[in-house]
Design a protein around this motif. Structure first.
Motif, PDB file in Angstrom:
ATOM      1  N   GLY A 120       0.783  -1.226   0.000  1.00 40.07           N
ATOM      2  CA  GLY A 120       0.000   0.000   0.000  1.00 40.07           C
ATOM      3  C   GLY A 120       0.815   1.276   0.000  1.00 40.07           C
ATOM      4  N   LEU A 121       2.120   1.171   0.232  1.00 37.55           N
ATOM      5  CA  LEU A 121       2.992   2.341   0.198  1.00 37.55           C
ATOM      6  C   LEU A 121       4.006   2.134  -0.928  1.00 37.55           C
ATOM      7  CD1 LEU A 121       3.480   2.667   4.041  1.00 37.55           C
ATOM      8  CD2 LEU A 121       2.366   4.351   2.593  1.00 37.55           C
ATOM      9  N   PRO A 122       4.473   3.216  -1.570  1.00 31.22           N
ATOM     10  CA  PRO A 122       5.368   3.051  -2.721  1.00 31.22           C
ATOM     11  C   PRO A 122       6.704   2.433  -2.298  1.00 31.22           C
ATOM     12  CG  PRO A 122       4.603   5.337  -2.498  1.00 31.22           C
ATOM     13  CD  PRO A 122       4.195   4.625  -1.261  1.00 31.22           C
ATOM     14  N   GLU A 124      10.513   1.830  -2.445  1.00 30.33           N
ATOM     15  CA  GLU A 124      11.655   2.604  -2.923  1.00 30.33           C
ATOM     16  C   GLU A 124      12.797   1.693  -3.340  1.00 30.33           C
ATOM     17  OE1 GLU A 124      12.390   5.549   0.167  1.00 30.33           O
ATOM     18  OE2 GLU A 124      11.106   6.926  -0.957  1.00 30.33           O
ATOM     19  N   ASP A 130       8.263   4.099   0.920  1.00 24.66           N
ATOM     20  CA  ASP A 130       8.132   5.518   1.239  1.00 24.66           C
ATOM     21  C   ASP A 130       7.065   5.663   2.316  1.00 24.66           C
ATOM     22  OD1 ASP A 130       7.904   8.215   1.345  1.00 24.66           O
ATOM     23  OD2 ASP A 130       7.127   8.487  -0.691  1.00 24.66           O
ATOM     24  N   GLU A 132       6.174   8.393   3.765  1.00 29.46           N
ATOM     25  CA  GLU A 132       5.689   9.765   3.868  1.00 29.46           C
ATOM     26  C   GLU A 132       4.156   9.865   3.870  1.00 29.46           C
ATOM     27  OE1 GLU A 132       6.655  13.350   5.026  1.00 29.46           O
ATOM     28  OE2 GLU A 132       7.935  11.598   4.891  1.00 29.46           O
ATOM     29  N   PRO A 133       3.427   9.122   2.995  1.00 27.21           N
ATOM     30  CA  PRO A 133       1.958   9.195   3.077  1.00 27.21           C
ATOM     31  C   PRO A 133       1.434   8.755   4.439  1.00 27.21           C
ATOM     32  CG  PRO A 133       2.642   8.138   1.033  1.00 27.21           C
ATOM     33  CD  PRO A 133       3.873   8.282   1.873  1.00 27.21           C
ATOM     34  N   GLN A 136       2.093  11.552   6.801  1.00 21.44           N
ATOM     35  CA  GLN A 136       1.224  12.689   6.477  1.00 21.44           C
ATOM     36  C   GLN A 136      -0.104  12.547   7.223  1.00 21.44           C
ATOM     37  OE1 GLN A 136       1.818  15.444   4.790  1.00 21.44           O
ATOM     38  NE2 GLN A 136      -0.283  16.166   5.136  1.00 21.44           N
ATOM     39  N   THR A 187      -6.460   0.108  -1.422  1.00 26.73           N
ATOM     40  CA  THR A 187      -7.151   0.512  -2.648  1.00 26.73           C
ATOM     41  C   THR A 187      -6.564   1.776  -3.244  1.00 26.73           C
ATOM     42  OG1 THR A 187      -9.154  -0.408  -1.747  1.00 26.73           O
ATOM     43  CG2 THR A 187      -9.387   1.014  -3.650  1.00 26.73           C
ATOM     44  N   ASP A 188      -6.559   2.872  -2.486  1.00 31.66           N
ATOM     45  CA  ASP A 188      -6.082   4.122  -3.077  1.00 31.66           C
ATOM     46  C   ASP A 188      -5.239   4.955  -2.127  1.00 31.66           C
ATOM     47  OD1 ASP A 188      -8.025   4.871  -1.351  1.00 31.66           O
ATOM     48  OD2 ASP A 188      -9.358   5.770  -2.829  1.00 31.66           O
ATOM     49  N   GLY A 189      -4.976   4.433  -0.918  1.00 31.48           N
ATOM     50  CA  GLY A 189      -4.113   5.170   0.002  1.00 31.48           C
ATOM     51  C   GLY A 189      -4.728   6.450   0.537  1.00 31.48           C
ATOM     52  N   GLN A 190      -6.029   6.627   0.357  1.00 28.04           N
ATOM     53  CA  GLN A 190      -6.658   7.861   0.815  1.00 28.04           C
ATOM     54  C   GLN A 190      -7.113   7.777   2.274  1.00 28.04           C
ATOM     55  OE1 GLN A 190      -7.833  10.818  -1.376  1.00 28.04           O
ATOM     56  NE2 GLN A 190      -5.903  10.082  -2.187  1.00 28.04           N
TER      57      GLN A 190
ATOM     58  N   ILE B  23       5.378  14.442  -1.176  1.00 25.95           N
ATOM     59  CA  ILE B  23       4.521  13.274  -1.075  1.00 25.95           C
ATOM     60  C   ILE B  23       3.923  12.966  -2.452  1.00 25.95           C
ATOM     61  CG2 ILE B  23       2.424  14.546  -0.511  1.00 25.95           C
ATOM     62  CD1 ILE B  23       1.909  12.436   1.647  1.00 25.95           C
ATOM     63  N   LYS B  26      -0.793  10.938  -5.442  1.00 26.73           N
ATOM     64  CA  LYS B  26      -1.822   9.897  -5.348  1.00 26.73           C
ATOM     65  C   LYS B  26      -2.399   9.815  -3.938  1.00 26.73           C
ATOM     66  CE  LYS B  26      -1.063   4.890  -5.173  1.00 26.73           C
ATOM     67  NZ  LYS B  26      -2.221   4.330  -4.541  1.00 26.73           N
ATOM     68  N   TYR B  27      -1.577  10.166  -2.943  1.00 25.95           N
ATOM     69  CA  TYR B  27      -2.003   9.989  -1.552  1.00 25.95           C
ATOM     70  C   TYR B  27      -2.649  11.236  -0.960  1.00 25.95           C
ATOM     71  CZ  TYR B  27       0.566   5.633  -1.519  1.00 25.95           C
ATOM     72  OH  TYR B  27       0.994   4.356  -1.796  1.00 25.95           O
ATOM     73  N   ARG B  29      -5.213  13.859   0.006  1.00 26.64           N
ATOM     74  CA  ARG B  29      -6.652  13.832   0.194  1.00 26.64           C
ATOM     75  C   ARG B  29      -7.260  15.130  -0.316  1.00 26.64           C
ATOM     76  NH1 ARG B  29      -5.459  12.476   5.285  1.00 26.64           N
ATOM     77  NH2 ARG B  29      -4.977  10.306   4.960  1.00 26.64           N
ATOM     78  N   ASP B 112     -14.513   1.105  -2.007  1.00 32.40           N
ATOM     79  CA  ASP B 112     -13.388   0.285  -1.555  1.00 32.40           C
ATOM     80  C   ASP B 112     -12.643  -0.360  -2.708  1.00 32.40           C
ATOM     81  OD1 ASP B 112     -14.004   0.905   0.980  1.00 32.40           O
ATOM     82  OD2 ASP B 112     -14.686  -1.074   1.606  1.00 32.40           O
TER      83      ASP B 112
END
Lengths: 260, 164
Positions: A120-122, A124, A130, A132-133, A136, A187-190, B23, B26-27, B29, B112
Motif C-alpha cells: 500500500g505504500l510506494p 523505494e 516511502d 511519507e503518506p 502525512q 485501494t487508493d491510500g486515501q 509526497i 496519489k495519496y 486527500r 473500496d
C-alpha cells in the motif's frame, strides 16, 4: 569477542536437558525476498538464499546474514532491532510483522520464508517503502497535546483511571504494520489508516488534552473512521498487541456522541 | 483570572509540515469535506439493518409459513394483503429500507474496490439510477395496485378481487 580469554562464567542454575547439549539447535532455512532495485530494473523479482540459522535467530538475523555475508545490496530498514523503533515492519509469510520480533523457529522452516515490503505504500528499494503518506496522515491528526489552560508550575495531574483510559493506544511505535495491512488503505491510500486513528485516540481520550473535538472533526472526514470495515487485519498485524479495531470503534462512538 | 487566556496556538495550522510537498500526489486527500454524510450513512446502515431483520422475517413468515403456507401465494393473496393499509405501509418501508441499505452497501463496495475516481463516478451513477428506478416503480405498484385484473379476453384472472 574479547570475552573468550576471560574466566568461564559460573554454571547456570537452570538445568538444561542433555539433548540440547547446552548448545542451540541449528537448522537450514530458505529465505525468499522480494527484490526491487529501480536502478537496474522496473520489475520486482524474488531472490532466494538457503542459510543455516540458529534456534534463537529472528527473521532480522537471517536478513543480516544475507546482507553481511551473501549479498550486500539487499536493502531494508532496521534501527533498534528489538521491537521498539518500528523500522522493520515487513510482510513475512504474507503477514505484517516486525522482522526483529519474529523467531525463525516459530515459522514453517520446511518451506521458503517469504519476505516482502509492506503493502500500500510506494516501494523505494527492496523492503524499503516511502513512509511519507503514512506520516502525512499521522501529522493531520495533530499527535501532540493541546491544552487550553495555562501551563501549571509542575506537571499536569491525571488520575490512574484517566491514564488507563488511553493506555492501550500509547503503545504505538508507528511501524505501519496496521495501516499497510488494511485492505481499505490498499485501494487508493486515501484512508487515514488505523495508525493515525490509534494516535488520535491516544489524545482524544487523554483528560489533559483539550483538542479532542478538532481531532474528531478531522476523522469525521469521508476518508476517516467511517471507511473502517472492521476486518481486524490491523489488530492481527499490530506487533504491540494494541486492540486497534476497538480503538477505531471508540473513536466512531465519540464522534457519534459528540454529534448527538 | 482565567478570562485573559489566549487560545492555544496550533502548530499544525500555522507551520508547514516538515518535508511537505514531496509526497506522491496519489495519496493527497481532497480538502472538500462531505460534512457528516459518511457518519449518517454509517448510522443508517446499522438502524436499517435492525429494522430489516424484523420486517423481512415477519414478511417471510406471513407469506410462507402462516395460513396456507407456500401454496397460498398467488395474485389474490397479494391483492388481499395490499387491501390492508398496514401491509401497504409494511411493504413500502421494507422496499425503501432494503433498497437504500443495499444501494449504500454497494456504494461502499465501489468506494473500496474502484481505484480511479472516474470509475467510481460511473459505477455510482448506474447504481443511483438503478436504485431510484426500482424504488419509484415499487412505490407506484404498492399505491396504484389494481386488484381486479382481467386477462386479454376480458376474463377475470384466477382469484382476482373484483367487486361482484
Amino acid at each position: 569477542m574479547s570475552t573468550t580469554t576471560e574466566a568461564a562464567e559460573p554454571a547456570s542454575t537452570v538445568d538444561l536437558p542433555e539433548s540440547t547439549g547446552g548448545g542451540i539447535t541449528t537448522f537450514d532455512i530458505t529465505l525468499k525476498v522480494r527484490r526491487y532495485i529501480p536502478e537496474f530494473s522496473d520489475e520486482a523479482r524474488w531472490d532466494e538464499w538457503t542459510i543455516t540459522m540458529q534456534g534463537t535467530d529472528r527473521v532480522l538475523d537471517a536478513l543480516h546474514k544475507v546482507k553481511w555475508e551473501l549479498d550486500g545490496s539487499l536493502s531494508f530498514r532496521r534501527s533498534c532491532a528489538h521491537g521498539v523503533c518500528g523500522s522493520d515492519a515487513m510482510r513475512i509469510n504474507g503477514r505484517n510483522r516486525l522482522a526483529c520480533k519474529t523467531l525463525l523457529k516459530d515459522l514453517d522452516t520446511s518451506e521458503p520464508i517469504t519476505v516482502e515490503p509492506i503493502k500500500g505504500l510506494p516501494v523505494e528499494k527492496d523492503l524499503i517503502v516511502d513512509m511519507e503518506p503514512f506520516f502525512q496522515s499521522y501529522r493531520e491528526i495533530m499527535p501532540f497535546m493541546i491544552a487550553n489552560s495555562p501551563a501549571p508550575s509542575a506537571e499536569r495531574y491525571q488520575s490512574p483511571e484517566d491514564r488507563e483510559r488511553f493506555d492501550d493506544t500509547t503503545k504505538c511505535i508507528l511501524c505501519a504494520a496496521c495501516t499497510s495491512s488494511c485492505p481499505v488503505f490498499w485501494t487508493d491510500g486515501q484512508y487515514f489508516g488505523p495508525a493515525a486513528i490509534v494516535n488520535a485516540h491516544r489524545f482524544i481520550f487523554d483528560s489533559r488534552d483539550d483538542a479532542g473535538d478538532m481531532r474528531l472533526e478531522v476523522l469525521n472526514d469521508k476518508e476517516g473512521v467511517w471507511r473502517c470495515r472492521t476486518t481486524f487485519n490491523c489488530t492481527d498485524a499490530c506487533p504491540r498487541g494494541i486492540e486497534v479495531t476497538k480503538a477505531i470503534q471508540e473513536v466512531k462512538t465519540a464522534i457519534l456522541t459528540r454529534a448527538a | 483570572m482565567s478570562t485573559t487566556n489566549t487560545p492555544a496556538a496550533f502548530p499544525a495550522t500555522s507551520l508547514e509540515a516538515p518535508r511537505s510537498g514531496r509526497i506522491d500526489p496519489k495519496y493527497l486527500r481532497s480538502k472538500t469535506s462531505s460534512g457528516s454524510f459518511e457518519m449518517a450513512a454509517w448510522v443508517f446502515m446499522r438502524l436499517s439493518g435492525i429494522a430489516l431483520v424484523v420486517l423481512i422475517f415477519v414478511h417471510l413468515w406471513v407469506n410462507l409459513m402462516s395460513g396456507g403456507g407456500i401454496a397460498q401465494i398467488d395474485f389474490g393473496f397479494v391483492a388481499g394483503k395490499w387491501a390492508n393499509p398496514v401491509w401497504q405501509f409494511w411493504d413500502l418501508v421494507m422496499l425503501w429500507l432494503a433498497m437504500l441499505h443495499g444501494a449504500n452497501g454497494m456504494r461502499t463496495i465501489i468506494n473500496d474496490y474502484a481505484e480511479k475516481d472516474s470509475t467510481r463516478l460511473w459505477l455510482k451513477t448506474i447504481l443511483v439510477l438503478g436504485a431510484a428506478i426500482i424504488v419509484v416503480l415499487g412505490t407506484l405498484v404498492i399505491f396504484t395496485f389494481e386488484p381486479c385484473m382481467l386477462d386479454a379476453a376480458g376474463e377475470q384472472l384466477p382469484r382476482a378481487v373484483c367487486p361482484s
